[in-house]
Scaffold this motif. Structure first.
Motif, short mmCIF file in Angstrom:
data_model
loop_
_atom_site.label_atom_id
_atom_site.label_comp_id
_atom_site.label_asym_id
_atom_site.label_seq_id
_atom_site.Cartn_x
_atom_site.Cartn_y
_atom_site.Cartn_z
N ASP A 164 31.01 44.96 53.97
CA ASP A 164 32.16 45.87 54.10
C ASP A 164 31.65 47.20 54.62
OD1 ASP A 164 34.29 44.27 53.18
OD2 ASP A 164 33.62 44.53 51.10
N GLU A 212 31.84 50.30 54.05
CA GLU A 212 32.36 51.25 53.06
C GLU A 212 31.26 52.21 52.63
OE1 GLU A 212 33.56 48.67 49.80
OE2 GLU A 212 31.57 48.86 48.92
N PHE A 213 31.70 53.24 51.97
CA PHE A 213 30.86 54.28 51.41
C PHE A 213 29.68 53.68 50.61
CE2 PHE A 213 30.17 56.64 47.47
CZ PHE A 213 29.76 57.86 47.97
N GLY A 214 28.47 54.07 50.98
CA GLY A 214 27.32 53.71 50.15
C GLY A 214 26.73 52.33 50.37
N ARG A 250 23.00 50.85 49.19
CA ARG A 250 22.80 49.69 48.32
C ARG A 250 21.72 48.76 48.87
NH1 ARG A 250 26.96 49.94 44.76
NH2 ARG A 250 28.75 50.89 45.73
N ALA A 309 18.63 36.14 48.22
CA ALA A 309 19.42 35.97 46.99
C ALA A 309 19.85 37.32 46.43
CB ALA A 309 18.62 35.20 45.95
N GLN A 310 18.95 38.29 46.48
CA GLN A 310 19.30 39.62 45.96
C GLN A 310 20.36 40.28 46.83
OE1 GLN A 310 18.52 40.89 43.15
NE2 GLN A 310 16.82 39.62 42.47
N ARG A 359 23.72 39.18 45.89
CA ARG A 359 24.31 39.73 44.66
C ARG A 359 25.10 41.00 44.92
NH1 ARG A 359 19.87 40.68 40.22
NH2 ARG A 359 21.62 40.85 38.83
N VAL A 411 27.87 43.29 45.85
CA VAL A 411 29.29 42.96 45.88
C VAL A 411 29.91 43.11 47.28
CG1 VAL A 411 31.54 43.62 44.93
CG2 VAL A 411 29.58 43.31 43.41
N PRO A 412 29.59 44.14 48.08
CA PRO A 412 30.24 44.25 49.39
C PRO A 412 29.66 43.34 50.48
CG PRO A 412 29.31 46.37 48.67
CD PRO A 412 28.75 45.31 47.78
N VAL A 413 28.71 42.48 50.12
CA VAL A 413 28.11 41.59 51.12
C VAL A 413 28.99 40.35 51.32
CG1 VAL A 413 26.17 40.02 51.55
CG2 VAL A 413 25.74 42.37 50.81
N HIS A 414 29.34 40.08 52.57
CA HIS A 414 30.16 38.90 52.87
C HIS A 414 29.30 37.69 53.24
CE1 HIS A 414 34.34 40.67 53.20
NE2 HIS A 414 33.58 41.72 52.98
N ARG A 436 23.71 53.60 40.95
CA ARG A 436 23.68 52.43 41.84
C ARG A 436 22.67 51.37 41.39
NH1 ARG A 436 23.14 54.96 46.73
NH2 ARG A 436 25.35 55.40 46.81
N LYS A 487 26.06 46.74 38.23
CA LYS A 487 26.31 45.59 39.09
C LYS A 487 27.01 46.07 40.36
CE LYS A 487 28.51 41.06 39.13
NZ LYS A 487 29.35 40.11 38.40
N HIS A 488 27.90 47.03 40.19
CA HIS A 488 28.58 47.64 41.33
C HIS A 488 29.15 48.97 40.85
CE1 HIS A 488 30.15 47.68 45.32
NE2 HIS A 488 31.40 47.74 44.95
N HIS A 538 39.82 40.08 45.19
CA HIS A 538 38.59 40.59 45.80
C HIS A 538 38.29 39.85 47.08
CE1 HIS A 538 34.61 42.23 46.18
NE2 HIS A 538 34.93 43.10 45.24
N LYS A 539 37.90 40.61 48.10
CA LYS A 539 37.75 39.94 49.40
C LYS A 539 36.39 39.31 49.62
CE LYS A 539 37.32 44.50 51.44
NZ LYS A 539 37.53 45.43 52.48
N SER A 540 35.35 39.78 48.94
CA SER A 540 34.04 39.17 49.23
C SER A 540 33.37 38.53 48.02
CB SER A 540 33.10 40.23 49.83
OG SER A 540 32.96 41.31 48.94
N TYR A 541 33.70 38.96 46.80
CA TYR A 541 32.92 38.50 45.65
C TYR A 541 33.53 37.24 45.03
CZ TYR A 541 30.00 38.61 41.52
OH TYR A 541 29.11 38.27 40.55
N ASP A 601 23.43 32.96 38.69
CA ASP A 601 22.92 33.94 39.64
C ASP A 601 21.83 33.30 40.51
OD1 ASP A 601 21.82 36.01 41.01
OD2 ASP A 601 21.23 37.19 39.25
N PRO A 602 22.12 33.06 41.80
CA PRO A 602 21.12 32.40 42.64
C PRO A 602 19.79 33.16 42.70
CG PRO A 602 23.22 32.60 43.80
CD PRO A 602 23.34 33.39 42.53
N SER A 603 19.83 34.48 42.48
CA SER A 603 18.59 35.25 42.58
C SER A 603 17.68 35.03 41.38
CB SER A 603 18.89 36.74 42.76
OG SER A 603 19.26 37.32 41.54
#
Lengths: 170, 587
Positions: free
Chosen positions: A17, A19-21, A25, A70-71, A74, A76-79, B125, B129-130, B182-185, B308-310
């Protein structure tokens, strides 16, 4: 243990996304977990969905590369995440602007080299050139190396951008 | 109602109500005054005023871990947010769902070094988690609903929502939770059936199997613990729990080998080392579990179930990874097991169980209560016995007492044991116990504490007084930072650098100053009476149990050693595994 210690270079594309930040991340993840970044590029690529694409060139053992993906997953904004190094053939390009300050024979030689590398002179004065060179990172690196004795004064590289070859998309 | 304009503060409180929030742990300040004004005007959400923001986050963690619902925190900007950071890091490490609302200076002042300004999203950050910074009141409802979704789905964790004061005062539109997606999670909850079948085959063919399960089972909900118990009993295989996973399998069961890891039991650690099939469920091969990595369970095929895959292949390469929610995966495993496509040979694990009995016979947790000093193990064993069958919850601080609590208290159910596992946060237990007691007002809630840890958030006794919370603080007082002292004894030649607690308060008087009852016990013969009195007192109690100063926690897998190289205590000097120089550099 060789398979655990051998270092590989991977090009990873991440759709995020816009988006800000979000860049913080990704970068914070790499620095916080001690992963390498050889190069990183980012720009918005989808205006309707407001997505940016980040291309990261990184190095690590196979286990570390798996962890990096994998990280990233994790966040959240990653598609989407694609490992262009193992997904199949891909095209990689990088651009550099190289300023060369020299006179006489060196200047002529620089121009001749630029021609061979298909680098364009995008700015020139009597004492200088700015060359734009595009290609795979090795080619860019080779060109910069050749400019070294010919008056290389300043270098700016974009870092790698890459896509899959053929019909595959991220 | 949905299209009506509301203030930002009204939107936030309405969103919390619509998310089912009943309690907020918080501390007011300039940047959250509009939110506190809204809290004042309503009655459905209860606000618990803590005495320091760090306490608020730990209380929310205790609430979350004992109920399975996310804990909610509200603090002001700047120092309010920075004080919350330790709790957030703690919740991240232990995968606890927490929503932390932080005030922020007005949007036009951000970046100007305004009064009580901190870059909260920047600072938090890496410990969330977010996190979100909301700059438009119209984004508030969506952000709060998304935050609850992200905090509780996938691997749970803490979320920060940073709320500038002008956004709290501005007006915007409200959206109900049902309108936010939520669009991506979208974490994967169902495990790959092919992998599940392969795993069941491996388990049924095992000669020396072990289940090694962690906090992920608890986080998956009480159903996951039931399913785990069912599967383990169906197979008849042994099981060990991590510190985070205690209670997921009944401790009194014959198949339970106790906790594993650095201070795990002899039988659990040896079984981990010698097994041929390891089934890791909702645990993450943490360094406290594995010991020396290259000597970790060298002969086993490993199955790893994690949402969690990681977590998979991070520290240990596994043979069958299964990404999914523990309850979903266990349900499928039980189905496959019951379909009997893979039937174990009768008596296949007989030799293995005989070996385990041999290890068990070492009785590695035995101790002798002799002499005048109270053994901390004895105090905890009695605490366990005398509270058996009660509706009881235990929290702990961090250190020796925590390990003894894990060894000597028994948990038959999940969500009864709250301890800071990953981050190891001293000062966790007292505020966490507060959060547990708020959620379970009639239960017996005991914070098993050390005198050093408990001093780190002692101010929360004041919160306990204000809300008349009958929390019992059970201090095992050895006048040392016991675990530091133990490591200094074993690794640094007995040079007890700064680990002795001088000038401790009189905990009985301290308790009285905070409106609690203080009890002191110095005599082994009076331990039972003291515990019974503590239980009988309706209000809060601080027990100052003066214990043997020199006692160490055993068994111990020293840093850099393998699972089968345990110190059992009582070894002659120089016996047992030596700590290598590599091991010395490990924490």
């Amino acid at each position: 243990m060789t398979e655990d210690t051998e270092i590989f270079r991977h090009t990873i594309s991440v759709l995020v996304d816009n988006e800000f930040g979000v860049l913080a991340r990704v970068v914070g993840l790499f620095s916080g977990r001690g992963y390498n970044i050889e190069s990183l590029t980012v720009a918005r690529v989808d205006e309707t969905e407001n997505l940016s694409r980040i291309t990261i060139v990184t190095t690590g053992t196979a286990m570390v590369i798996e962890q990096i993906k994998a990280q990233l997953g994790r966040l959240v904004p990653v598609h989407k995440i694609a490992d262009l190094t193992i997904d199949g053939p891909s095209v990689e390009r990088e651009m550099a602007l190289v300023k060369v300050v020299s006179k006489g024979e060196k200047r002529v030689e620089a121009l001749r080299m630029a021609d061979i590398f298909r680098a364009r002179a995008v700015d020139t004065t009597e004492d200088s050139f700015v060359f734009e060179v595009t290609g795979v990172p090795d080619k860019v690196k080779a060109f910069i190396g050749l400019m070294e004795p010919l008056g290389k004064a300043e270098v700016c590289r974009t870092g790698v951008v890459a896509v899959h070859r053929g019909t595959d998309v991220i | 109602m949905a299209n009506q304009e509301m203030t930002g503060a009204e939107i936030v409180i309405k969103a919390l109500k619509d998310q089912g929030v009943e309690v907020i742990f918080g501390y007011p300040g300039g940047a959250v005054l509009p939110l506190y004004d809204e809290i004042f005007k309503q009655n459905s959400i209860r606000h618990i005023l803590v005495r320091q923001e760090g306490g608020a986050v730990h209380a929310a963690e205790g609430y979350a871990r004992s109920t399975g619902k996310p804990g909610v925190v509200l603090v002001t900007s700047g120092p309010g947010a920075t004080n919350a950071v330790t709790g957030l890091a703690d919740a991240l490490m232990d995968s606890i769902p927490v929503i932390c609302l932080t005030g922020q200076v007005a949007t036009h002042m951000i970046g100007n070094d305004a009064f009580q300004e901190a870059d909260t999203v920047g600072i938090t950050r890496p410990v969330t988690k977010h996190n979100y910074l909301v700059k438009d009141a119209n984004d508030l409802a969506r952000t709060v609903h998304e935050a609850f979704y992200v905090a509780t789905n996938g691997r749970p964790g803490p979320i920060v929502i940073d709320l500038p004061k002008d956004v709290q005062l501005a007006s915007g539109k409200y959206l109900p939770p049902s309108m936010v997606k939520h669009k991506s999670y979208k974490p994967q909850v169902k495990g790959d059936l092919k992998a599940i079948k392969a795993a069941v085959k491996l388990i049924s063919n095992a000669k020396r199997p072990i289940f090694y399960t962690g906090g992920g089972v608890i986080n998956s909900g009480p159903k996951a613990s039931k399913l785990l118990t069912q599967l383990v009993r169906l197979t008849g295989h042994p099981i060990t729990n991590t510190l985070m996973g205690l209670g997921a399998y009944p401790a009194s069961d014959k198949q339970f080998l106790g906790m594993l890891g650095m201070h795990g039991t002899y039988e659990a650690n040896n079984a981990m080392h010698d097994c041929d099939v390891m089934v890791c469920i909702g645990a993450r091969f943490d360094d406290r579990i594995t010991g020396r990595l290259d000597a970790f369970s060298p002969k086993s095929k490993k199955i790893h179930i994690d949402i969690d895959p990681s977590s998979i292949n991070k520290n240990i390469q596994v043979d069958i990874p299964i990404v999914g929610d523990v309850a979903h995966v266990l349900e499928d495993m039980i189905k496959v097991w019951k379909s009997e496509v893979h039937k174990p040979e009768a008596g296949a694990t007989k030799k293995w169980w005989a070996q385990i009995q041999e290890w068990r016979a070492k009785d590695c947790l035995k101790f002798e209560q002799k002499g005048k000093a109270i053994k901390p193990q004895y105090a905890l064993q009695r605490l366990n016995e005398l509270t058996k069958g009660m509706d009881r919850y235990f929290t702990t601080e961090v250190g020796q007492h925590q390990m003894w609590a894990a060894q000597y208290l028994q948990f038959e159910e999940p969500n009864r044991w709250m301890t800071s596992g990953g981050l190891g946060t001293m000062g966790y237990g007292l505020p966490a116990a507060m959060g547990v007691q708020i959620a379970h007002p009639d239960a017996l809630v005991v914070d098993v504490a050390g005198e050093a840890s408990t001093m780190m958030n002692i101010q929360e006794l004041s919160t306990i007084l204000q809300y008349r919370l009958p929390v019992k603080v059970f201090i095992l007082n050895n006048e040392y930072m016991g675990m530091v002292r133990q490591w200094q004894e074993l690794l640094h030649g007995g040079r007890y650098s700064e680990s002795y607690m001088e000038s401790l308060p009189d905990f009985v008087k301290l308790a009285e100053a905070f409106g609690s009852t203080g009890l002191r016990c110095t005599d082994p013969d009076k331990v039972d009476d003291c515990i019974k009195e503590m239980i009988a007192i309706k209000g809060p109690v601080v027990v100052d149990m003066i214990v043997d100063k020199a006692e160490n926690v055993f068994p111990m897998v020293p840093s850099g050693a393998a699972h089968n190289e345990m110190l059992l205590g009582g070894e002659a000097d120089g016996a047992g595994p030596k700590v290598t120089s590599d091991g010395l550099s490990l924490v």
